[in-house]
Design an enzyme around this catalytic site. Sequence first.
Site, PDB file in Angstrom:
ATOM      1  N   HIS A  83      12.216  -5.691  19.656  1.00 57.11           N
ATOM      2  CA  HIS A  83      11.802  -6.168  20.975  1.00 57.11           C
ATOM      3  C   HIS A  83      10.636  -5.317  21.460  1.00 57.11           C
ATOM      4  CE1 HIS A  83      12.135  -7.822  25.039  1.00 57.11           C
ATOM      5  NE2 HIS A  83      11.901  -6.592  25.457  1.00 57.11           N
ATOM      6  N   ASP A 162      21.159 -12.561  33.855  1.00 54.18           N
ATOM      7  CA  ASP A 162      19.858 -11.891  33.794  1.00 54.18           C
ATOM      8  C   ASP A 162      18.780 -12.764  34.413  1.00 54.18           C
ATOM      9  OD1 ASP A 162      17.861  -9.889  32.905  1.00 54.18           O
ATOM     10  OD2 ASP A 162      17.183 -11.561  31.673  1.00 54.18           O
ATOM     11  N   ARG A 169      14.547  -9.897  41.304  1.00 57.57           N
ATOM     12  CA  ARG A 169      13.750  -8.671  41.157  1.00 57.57           C
ATOM     13  C   ARG A 169      12.264  -8.976  41.294  1.00 57.57           C
ATOM     14  NH1 ARG A 169      15.195  -6.733  35.513  1.00 57.57           N
ATOM     15  NH2 ARG A 169      13.606  -5.180  35.919  1.00 57.57           N
ATOM     16  N   SER A 184      18.637  -5.556  31.538  1.00 57.94           N
ATOM     17  CA  SER A 184      18.060  -6.882  31.341  1.00 57.94           C
ATOM     18  C   SER A 184      17.703  -7.110  29.867  1.00 57.94           C
ATOM     19  CB  SER A 184      16.818  -7.012  32.233  1.00 57.94           C
ATOM     20  OG  SER A 184      16.053  -8.129  31.883  1.00 57.94           O
ATOM     21  N   LYS A 188      20.201  -9.445  26.902  1.00 58.50           N
ATOM     22  CA  LYS A 188      19.686 -10.595  26.154  1.00 58.50           C
ATOM     23  C   LYS A 188      19.768 -10.345  24.653  1.00 58.50           C
ATOM     24  CE  LYS A 188      16.125 -10.567  28.785  1.00 58.50           C
ATOM     25  NZ  LYS A 188      14.997 -10.691  29.693  1.00 58.50           N
TER      26      LYS A 188
HETATM   27  N1  URA Z   1      11.633  -7.516  30.100  1.00 58.80           N
HETATM   28  C1  URA Z   1      12.866  -7.982  30.369  1.00 58.80           C
HETATM   29  O1  URA Z   1      13.408  -8.801  29.655  1.00 58.80           O
HETATM   30  N2  URA Z   1      13.495  -7.529  31.471  1.00 58.80           N
HETATM   31  C2  URA Z   1      12.941  -6.619  32.289  1.00 58.80           C
HETATM   32  O2  URA Z   1      13.560  -6.249  33.244  1.00 58.80           O
HETATM   33  C3  URA Z   1      11.654  -6.142  31.995  1.00 58.80           C
HETATM   34  C4  URA Z   1      11.014  -6.609  30.882  1.00 58.80           C
END
Ligand code: URA
Length: 435
Positions: A83, A162, A169, A184, A188
């Site tokens: 990621h 999320d 946010r 977050s 995922k």
């Molecule tokens: N990428 C994400 O998936 N979540 C965040 O909070 C920041 C970057």
Amino acid sequence: MIRPVEIIQKKRDGAELSPDEIAGLVSGLLDGTVTDYQMSAFLMATFFRGMTDRETVALLTAMLQSGKVLKLGSVRAPKIDKHSTGGVGDKISLCLAPLVAAAGLAVPMISGRGLGHTGGTLDKLEAIPGYRVGLSPARFERVVREVGVSLIGQTRELAPADRRIYALRDVTGTVESIPLIVASILSKKLSAGLDGLVLDVKVGRGAFMPEPKRARRLARALVRVGNAAGLKTVALVTDMSTPLGLTIGNALETREAIEILNDRGPADVRELTLELGTEMLLVGGVEPSRGAARKALERALADGSALERFSRMVRTHGGDVRAIERPERLPRARSSVVVTARRSGYVTAIDPLALGWSSVALGAGRARAEDPVDPGAGIEILAPRGSRVTRGEPLARLHANSKARAETELERVAKAFELGARAPRRTPLVVARVR
Ligand code: URA
């Protein structure tokens, strides 16, 4: 039932919340017993007070359990993903995922779309005619099992909390909170049934977290919390003070990724692909040492097996593999204009933030979430950092669906190139390794 206001007050006053309190707040948001304004207050309190690792694990677990968690039980190979926190010209996932699959890993990669000035893997994949990013969980599992790699989009069933929290946010000034970012990202990633994760935390002007100290803190928190949640996690902090590679924009970047899979392409893209790939093979335990992992990857690039994996994945997703064999078949913008140097000198810096926003303005990104992207739009860098140009020589080519649109970015892109009398010093691509 714990009252939401008490949890907010507790966080506001700096006390540690219990996992049950955090789980109650998250499930309350989804069932309507916690309102958006209460969750927003909680997020702001968290922004200022932070979270302990125990709280962050509880938050990510609650977010993970808000949706479906894939098991991918029929996949035998170690399931390892990468990621990136997002950069400009970052097409690494496209070449890295099939490469490590060719070297023995399974890569169930759930990717995102462009965000702000940064591009997204899904938009790049969709530049390949016919490529479908939406697969059912059962089909996703089959592709990962049979091909070793599948790149799909986020589905509504995975970590829905999320999505709700991120939307709040985004409009309450609470995106840049390390525990919220960690929960977050990891919620995922854990929902895809992974065994291990390698994070590419970008640092520098084009990064989401530009400051070195904070980028390192984010990397350390991701690694600590990921491991505490049972996911073998390592992170590289990598340079984003200049765009990665020579292209920005969807089809242009897909083409560059195909170059890498053909054992060619820009040195920085190749190097970062190999660095992250080495970490992935080590996390997956399929190679005994860093040297052996690097060799296995170099072999898979040289013998065509990585490219072959990519083609198989594209075909399985309904994409036209002729565009892989002959990348000139990828979509092209209708018009292009060239940005030239206004003086002679060395290219000492290229502002990734300016180029990222220019690329969005040319049509490669979105102004609103529902906008389509223009797959052919974007920027080719013709004079990379460190090269010498004389006045009037080309610095970049801008691609857009009309000449007028391309011309709107001439000024911004020209200014993004800093020219100086002396060649710049080389900067390391990998700034830190966190494990
Ligand atoms: N990428 C994400 O998936 N979540 C965040 O909070 C920041 C970057």
